[in-house]
Scaffold this active site. Structure first.
Site, mmCIF file in Angstrom:
data_model
loop_
_atom_site.group_PDB
_atom_site.id
_atom_site.type_symbol
_atom_site.label_atom_id
_atom_site.label_comp_id
_atom_site.label_asym_id
_atom_site.label_seq_id
_atom_site.Cartn_x
_atom_site.Cartn_y
_atom_site.Cartn_z
ATOM 1 N N LYS A 53 0.808 -1.264 0.037
ATOM 2 C CA LYS A 53 0.072 0.107 -0.039
ATOM 3 C C LYS A 53 0.933 1.304 0.028
ATOM 4 O O LYS A 53 0.611 2.267 -0.650
ATOM 5 C CB LYS A 53 -0.910 -0.144 1.058
ATOM 6 C CG LYS A 53 -2.033 -1.086 1.174
ATOM 7 C CD LYS A 53 -2.827 -1.360 2.575
ATOM 8 C CE LYS A 53 -3.843 -2.194 2.284
ATOM 9 N NZ LYS A 53 -4.657 -2.733 3.358
ATOM 10 N N GLN A 97 -4.644 -1.519 9.541
ATOM 11 C CA GLN A 97 -4.474 -2.911 8.905
ATOM 12 C C GLN A 97 -5.167 -3.840 9.731
ATOM 13 O O GLN A 97 -5.183 -3.979 11.182
ATOM 14 C CB GLN A 97 -3.367 -3.245 8.558
ATOM 15 C CG GLN A 97 -3.117 -4.567 7.849
ATOM 16 C CD GLN A 97 -3.870 -4.408 6.369
ATOM 17 O OE1 GLN A 97 -3.730 -3.379 5.818
ATOM 18 N NE2 GLN A 97 -3.888 -5.571 5.937
ATOM 19 N N ASP A 120 -11.285 2.888 3.958
ATOM 20 C CA ASP A 120 -11.570 1.465 3.825
ATOM 21 C C ASP A 120 -13.130 1.256 3.611
ATOM 22 O O ASP A 120 -13.597 0.223 3.216
ATOM 23 C CB ASP A 120 -11.205 0.694 5.156
ATOM 24 C CG ASP A 120 -9.950 0.004 5.058
ATOM 25 O OD1 ASP A 120 -9.614 -0.446 4.100
ATOM 26 O OD2 ASP A 120 -9.483 -0.172 6.116
HETATM 27 N N1 GUN Z 1 -7.022 -6.535 5.822
HETATM 28 C C1 GUN Z 1 -6.863 -7.333 4.692
HETATM 29 N N2 GUN Z 1 -7.712 -6.421 3.908
HETATM 30 C C2 GUN Z 1 -7.905 -5.310 4.258
HETATM 31 C C3 GUN Z 1 -8.303 -4.205 3.830
HETATM 32 O O1 GUN Z 1 -8.749 -4.069 2.768
HETATM 33 N N3 GUN Z 1 -8.352 -3.039 4.890
HETATM 34 C C4 GUN Z 1 -7.888 -3.158 6.038
HETATM 35 N N4 GUN Z 1 -7.732 -2.200 6.757
HETATM 36 N N5 GUN Z 1 -7.284 -4.227 6.557
HETATM 37 C C5 GUN Z 1 -7.350 -5.391 5.705
#
Ligand code: GUN
Length: 289
Positions: A53, A97, A120
C-alpha cells in the site's frame, strides 16, 4: 467456450496512471493527498499488504505516513492515534490494517475514524450511505470488482442491468457492500453464504458470479452457467505454494464468457481503489468539486 481473462493487474495499472495525473493536478495547486496507515503487531501477511500500500502511494504521488506499533499497544493508545490523525489536516485517509492482534477490539477503532477519512469504507456512516443508494467512500475490494465490470462493459457491451448476480459471501468488507453495489447497478442480486442450502443451484443460475467466501475451490467449475461472468475474490496458498481462488478456475473458464484469474484478478484492484478513495477524500475535503 474459452473465457476472456479479466486482467485486474492491467486494470489496476491503468487506474493508478489516471490517479497519478489527478494527483499531479492537486499538487500543482499545493495540495498533496495523504494516507496514514497503521500496522499493529507482526502478522507477516499484513506486513506485505502494508508495504504494498505504501509503495503504491509513492508511485502515484500520494504522501503516506506509515506507523508500525508493537502488539502490546493498548486500545487507548490506538484510539489516541486515530484522534491525532483525524485532526491532522494533511491526512485525507486513515487505514488501520486488520486483523488487529488479540486484546484489541477493531470495532471501536474503525468507528473512531472520521467518516470523510474512512478510506476502507468500513465505518457505519459509509456503509449506511451505500445502503441508502448514495455511496460515498466504498470498501476497496467491491469497488475494484465494479471497476473491472465497468471496463468489461465498455470493452464488450456486456451489461449488468436486469441480470442475476449471485454473491457468495456476506462479510462487511466484501460480500455485503458488493451486493449493494450490484443492486445499485440494476442487477437482481442474491447473497449466498456458508449456511445456504443447495449453493450449486444458485451458482448455476448466475449471469454474474462473485465468489467471496474465503474457501478454496468452494465453487466447482461445472456449476458455472455457460456464458456467465465470473469474479473470484478468494486467494489461497496451497501446500505446493501456488495461489488459487474460491472458484476452480480451469473448468469454470471453459464455461464462462469472462473470468478473473487468481492471482492477477481482483487482488491488485483493492490497492488501486484504496488510492482512488484517498484521492476522492482529498478532493472532497480540500480541493472542492
Ligand atoms: N486486511 C485485509 N484487507 C484489508 C483491507 O482492505 N483493509 C484493512 N484495513 N485491513 C485489511
Amino acid at each position: 467456450m474459452s473465457a476472456l481473462i479479466l486482467d485486474g493487474k492491467a486494470i489496476a495499472a491503468a487506474v493508478r496512471q489516471e490517479l497519478k495525473a489527478t494527483v499531479t493536478q492537486f499538487r500543482a495547486k499545493g495540495i498533496t493527498p495523504g494516507l496514514a496507515v497503521c500496522l499493529v503487531g507482526e502478522d507477516p501477511a499484513s506486513d506485505v499488504y502494508v508495504r504494498n500500500k505504501v509503495r503504491a502511494c509513492e508511485e502515484v504521488g500520494i504522501r503516506s505516513v506509515e506507523l508500525r506499533l508493537p502488539a502490546t499497544t493498548t486500545q487507548v493508545e490506538l484510539e489516541a492515534l486515530i484522534d491525532r490523525w483525524n485532526a491532522d489536516d494533511t491526512i485525507d485517509g486513515i487505514l488501520v490494517q486488520l486483523p488487529l492482534p488479540k486484546g484489541l477490539d477493531a470495532g471501536p477503532i474503525v468507528a473512531r475514524i472520521a467518516t470523510h477519512k474512512d478510506v476502507d469504507g468500513f465505518g457505519m456512516e459509509n456503509l449506511g450511505q451505500l445502503t441508502a443508494g448514495k455511496p460515498a467512500l466504498v470498501a476497496c475490494t467491491p469497488a475494484g470488482v465494479m471497476e473491472i465490470l465497468r471496463r468489461h462493459s465498455l470493452n464488450t457491451g456486456w451489461s449488468l442491468r436486469g441480470k442475476h448476480a449471485v454473491v457468495v459471501g456476506r462479510s462487511i468488507t466484501v460480500g455485503r457492500p458488493m451486493a449493494l453495489l450490484l443492486l445499485q447497478a440494476n442487477a437482481t442480486v442474491t447473497i449466498c453464504h456458508s449456511q445456504t442450502a443447495d449453493l450449486k443451484s444458485f451458482v448455476s443460475s448466475a449471469d454474474l458470479l462473485v465468489a467471496a467466501a474465503g474457501q478454496r475451490h468452494l465453487v466447482q467449475g461445472d456449476w458455472v452457467k455457460p456464458g456467465a461472468v465470473v469474479i473470484d475474490v478468494g486467494i489461497h496458498r496451497g501446500e505446493d505454494g501456488k495461489l488459487s481462488g474460491d472458484v476452480d478456475f480451469a473448468p469454470a473458464a471453459a464455461l464462462a464468457s469472462a473470468i478473473t484469474p487468481v492471482p492477477g484478478g481482483v487482488g491488485p484492484m483493492t490497492i488501486a481503489m484504496l488510492l482512488a478513495n484517498t484521492v476522492q477524500a482529498c478532493q472532497a475535503r480540500r480541493v472542492g468539486a
